[in-house]
Design a protein around this motif. Sequence first.
Motif, PDB file in Angstrom:
ATOM      1  N   VAL A   5       0.840  -1.205   0.000  1.00 27.69           N
ATOM      2  CA  VAL A   5       0.000   0.000   0.000  1.00 27.69           C
ATOM      3  C   VAL A   5       0.871   1.250   0.000  1.00 27.69           C
ATOM      4  N   ARG A   6       1.926   1.255   0.810  1.00 27.26           N
ATOM      5  CA  ARG A   6       2.827   2.434   0.840  1.00 27.26           C
ATOM      6  C   ARG A   6       3.451   2.684  -0.528  1.00 27.26           C
ATOM      7  N   ARG A   7       3.817   1.621  -1.214  1.00 26.78           N
ATOM      8  CA  ARG A   7       4.391   1.796  -2.556  1.00 26.78           C
ATOM      9  C   ARG A   7       3.369   2.355  -3.540  1.00 26.78           C
ATOM     10  N   LEU A   8       2.129   1.878  -3.430  1.00 27.76           N
ATOM     11  CA  LEU A   8       1.088   2.308  -4.367  1.00 27.76           C
ATOM     12  C   LEU A   8       0.582   3.713  -4.104  1.00 27.76           C
ATOM     13  N   ILE A   9       0.482   4.112  -2.827  1.00 27.11           N
ATOM     14  CA  ILE A   9      -0.090   5.433  -2.536  1.00 27.11           C
ATOM     15  C   ILE A   9       0.951   6.434  -2.075  1.00 27.11           C
ATOM     16  N   GLY A  10       2.209   6.068  -2.182  1.00 27.49           N
ATOM     17  CA  GLY A  10       3.295   6.930  -1.716  1.00 27.49           C
ATOM     18  C   GLY A  10       3.229   8.365  -2.211  1.00 27.49           C
ATOM     19  N   GLY A  11       2.809   8.582  -3.425  1.00 34.25           N
ATOM     20  CA  GLY A  11       2.804   9.925  -3.985  1.00 34.25           C
ATOM     21  C   GLY A  11       1.453  10.616  -3.975  1.00 34.25           C
ATOM     22  N   LEU A  12       0.440  10.032  -3.399  1.00 29.67           N
ATOM     23  CA  LEU A  12      -0.888  10.629  -3.397  1.00 29.67           C
ATOM     24  C   LEU A  12      -1.130  11.381  -2.084  1.00 29.67           C
ATOM     25  N   PRO A  13      -1.136  12.723  -2.111  1.00 27.26           N
ATOM     26  CA  PRO A  13      -1.253  13.495  -0.873  1.00 27.26           C
ATOM     27  C   PRO A  13      -2.561  13.271  -0.111  1.00 27.26           C
ATOM     28  N   LEU A  14      -3.685  13.021  -0.798  1.00 22.85           N
ATOM     29  CA  LEU A  14      -4.950  12.802  -0.100  1.00 22.85           C
ATOM     30  C   LEU A  14      -4.960  11.516   0.709  1.00 22.85           C
ATOM     31  N   LEU A  15      -4.127  10.580   0.344  1.00 19.68           N
ATOM     32  CA  LEU A  15      -4.094   9.292   1.031  1.00 19.68           C
ATOM     33  C   LEU A  15      -2.943   9.193   2.037  1.00 19.68           C
ATOM     34  N   ALA A  40      -2.084   8.816   8.196  1.00 18.69           N
ATOM     35  CA  ALA A  40      -1.867   7.441   8.650  1.00 18.69           C
ATOM     36  C   ALA A  40      -3.167   6.662   8.780  1.00 18.69           C
ATOM     37  N   TRP A  41      -4.246   7.313   9.246  1.00 17.90           N
ATOM     38  CA  TRP A  41      -5.498   6.586   9.448  1.00 17.90           C
ATOM     39  C   TRP A  41      -6.089   6.101   8.129  1.00 17.90           C
ATOM     40  N   ILE A  42      -5.887   6.858   7.042  1.00 17.63           N
ATOM     41  CA  ILE A  42      -6.400   6.431   5.736  1.00 17.63           C
ATOM     42  C   ILE A  42      -5.598   5.229   5.240  1.00 17.63           C
ATOM     43  N   GLU A  43      -4.292   5.301   5.407  1.00 17.07           N
ATOM     44  CA  GLU A  43      -3.450   4.171   4.993  1.00 17.07           C
ATOM     45  C   GLU A  43      -3.825   2.915   5.780  1.00 17.07           C
TER      46      GLU A  43
END
Length: 188
Positions: free
Chosen positions: A142-152, A155-158
């Motif tokens: 998940v960190r690799r996939l959403i690493g560059g998305l500021p809205l995500l 920490a609670w969203i991740e």
Amino acid sequence: MEATVPGARPDMVTSVILHQVAAGMRPRYEQWLARIIPVAATFRGHRGVDVIRPPEGSQTYTVAIRFDDLACAQTWFQSRTRQLLIDEVEPLLAQAEQVNTVTGLEFWFDHPKGMGPPRPYKQFLLTLSVIYPLTLLVPLAVRRLIGGLPLLQPAWIERLIVAVIIVSLMTYVIMPRYTRWLAAWLRR
């Protein structure tokens, strides 16, 4: 069909059907089974069917059919189509079918009537052996996939995304197959 399980949510429904096939009727039952599975798949909310064939010395088939919710399951079980198919298979059975409907995660360790549930330590070990690797691997992915998305980034969203992925994998992908694969060990 049992309408509900006390305290259960009326979604993510799995119906466990036991068919005790009469002696000498397994080939005809297998033909019938090959016909009914695709028919069930045409009904709204159908999520899949797992067939656990009898172990050596038994004639009991366990068929697990999953639906989006209780209403979809009831539509299938109360349909004229299913009733006609059940009427057709009854002469092949040694006794009337048994249907038990469970919801959510309960199906992971469901057991045929007459057999006790798996021992708690086995349920614990089996569940831990799946959840632990998932808790290591899914957050990294998940960190690799959403690493560059500021809205995500909060920490609670991740964590929510990780939890949704783990529960989905456990419920729909891993546990149905894993418990079937380890069924002999669970029942010992």
